[in-house]
Design a protein around this motif. Sequence first.
Motif, short mmCIF file in Angstrom:
data_model
loop_
_atom_site.label_atom_id
_atom_site.label_comp_id
_atom_site.label_asym_id
_atom_site.label_seq_id
_atom_site.Cartn_x
_atom_site.Cartn_y
_atom_site.Cartn_z
N VAL A 52 13.66 24.96 18.56
CA VAL A 52 14.66 24.17 19.26
C VAL A 52 15.97 24.09 18.46
N GLU A 53 15.86 24.15 17.13
CA GLU A 53 17.06 24.02 16.30
C GLU A 53 18.08 25.13 16.57
N ALA A 54 17.62 26.21 17.18
CA ALA A 54 18.52 27.34 17.44
C ALA A 54 19.65 26.99 18.41
N THR A 55 19.51 25.86 19.10
CA THR A 55 20.54 25.49 20.09
C THR A 55 21.42 24.34 19.59
N LEU A 56 21.12 23.80 18.41
CA LEU A 56 21.77 22.56 17.99
C LEU A 56 23.12 22.79 17.33
N ASP A 57 24.02 21.82 17.52
CA ASP A 57 25.28 21.82 16.78
C ASP A 57 25.05 21.13 15.42
N TRP A 58 26.12 21.07 14.60
CA TRP A 58 25.95 20.65 13.21
C TRP A 58 25.26 19.30 13.03
N GLU A 59 25.77 18.28 13.72
CA GLU A 59 25.24 16.94 13.42
C GLU A 59 23.80 16.76 13.89
N PRO A 60 23.44 17.19 15.13
CA PRO A 60 22.03 17.11 15.48
C PRO A 60 21.14 17.96 14.56
N LEU A 61 21.67 19.08 14.12
CA LEU A 61 20.89 19.92 13.20
C LEU A 61 20.66 19.19 11.88
N ARG A 62 21.72 18.59 11.36
CA ARG A 62 21.59 17.84 10.11
C ARG A 62 20.57 16.70 10.27
N ALA A 63 20.66 16.01 11.42
CA ALA A 63 19.73 14.89 11.66
C ALA A 63 18.30 15.40 11.73
N VAL A 81 17.94 18.28 1.64
CA VAL A 81 19.26 18.73 1.16
C VAL A 81 19.75 19.77 2.15
N PHE A 82 20.70 19.39 2.96
CA PHE A 82 21.08 20.19 4.13
C PHE A 82 21.90 21.42 3.76
N GLY A 83 23.06 21.17 3.19
CA GLY A 83 24.00 22.25 2.89
C GLY A 83 25.35 21.61 2.71
N VAL A 84 26.29 22.34 2.13
CA VAL A 84 27.59 21.72 1.84
C VAL A 84 28.69 22.78 1.89
N GLY A 85 29.89 22.32 2.20
CA GLY A 85 31.04 23.22 2.13
C GLY A 85 31.73 23.37 3.47
N ASN A 86 32.45 24.46 3.58
CA ASN A 86 33.27 24.74 4.75
C ASN A 86 32.40 25.35 5.85
N ARG A 87 32.30 24.64 6.96
CA ARG A 87 31.42 25.10 8.03
C ARG A 87 31.98 26.30 8.78
N LEU A 159 17.89 27.31 8.54
CA LEU A 159 18.85 28.18 7.84
C LEU A 159 19.47 29.19 8.80
N GLU A 160 18.62 29.74 9.67
CA GLU A 160 19.16 30.69 10.67
C GLU A 160 20.27 30.04 11.48
N ARG A 161 20.02 28.79 11.90
CA ARG A 161 21.02 28.10 12.71
C ARG A 161 22.29 27.84 11.89
N GLN A 162 22.12 27.46 10.62
CA GLN A 162 23.30 27.26 9.77
C GLN A 162 24.10 28.55 9.66
N ILE A 163 23.40 29.66 9.49
CA ILE A 163 24.11 30.94 9.37
C ILE A 163 24.86 31.24 10.67
N ASP A 164 24.18 31.05 11.79
CA ASP A 164 24.83 31.34 13.08
C ASP A 164 26.05 30.45 13.30
N LEU A 165 25.94 29.17 12.90
CA LEU A 165 27.07 28.25 13.09
C LEU A 165 28.24 28.61 12.17
N VAL A 166 27.93 28.93 10.93
CA VAL A 166 29.01 29.31 9.99
C VAL A 166 29.58 30.66 10.40
N ALA A 167 28.71 31.57 10.79
CA ALA A 167 29.11 32.94 11.13
C ALA A 167 29.95 33.56 10.01
#
Length: 247
Positions: A52-63, A81-87, A159-167
């Motif tokens: 399900v995380e594959a569809t989430l935006d940053w804040e729901p993903l972090r939650a 520990v979620f991640g940090v920096g420039n999204r 992590l996959e979702r973070q990568i896709d969001l950062v692109a």
Amino acid sequence: MTDTRRLAYLDALGVDVYVRRGLELAPEVTRAGQPAPMELAVPAPAFAAPGVEATLDWEPLRAMVSACTRCSLHETRTQAVFGVGNRSAKWMFIGEAPGADEDRQGEPFVGRAGQLLTSMLKAMGFGRDDVYIANVLKCRPPGNRDPKPEEAGQCRGYLERQIDLVAPTLIVAVGRIAAQNLLATDTALARLRGKVHALGTRGWPLVVTYHPAYLLRSPGEKRKAWQDLLFARQVFARLEAGERVLP
Ligand code: URA
């Protein structure tokens, strides 16, 4: 950044004068003014099926990560520990898992190894806010043991979702465990260096380097780490120029 400041960061890295000169003309980066050929690796196996995380935006993903109980690491963590920096960063650095300092502070790479990673970033001309930093595991394994395959598997979708969001334009896998996990291989780090790998079904370009904790234990390897970062910069420039760097 001025040369003097860059050299100060390289000093912290322990990079010697030979390699400093390489900043202007690294043999592995330029040869008679021409870009060196890059060795290409076979694409890594595709990521596992997304949840399900594959569809989430940053804040729901972090939650979702903060509340995660998918593996037993949630029982011993202080916090995820979620991640940090420039999204929207063009560079993404992915390490192994939080250690004690990260577990306490809730941010990746803030302990001793993290300080060295920060120096490595600065030597490349980046602040921590210029890049995105995350880990394969979001929770600290007790005693800093290696991640178990099932833990990495449960965490993979995040992590996959973070990568896709950062692109990102380029991913740097920091250390053997991160590299082997991401690329689903048991190939030695030495053989993964100096190549461009394709990560997942989307084929994110990925290069590898040594973990700063390893560099703290083996300072003689820092020169190789700096070579990896120069290689990464070269790959990045080619990607940004629209060159094909993957098979
Ligand atoms: N080592 C890692 O791989 N990640 C961290 O966040 C800290 C140490």
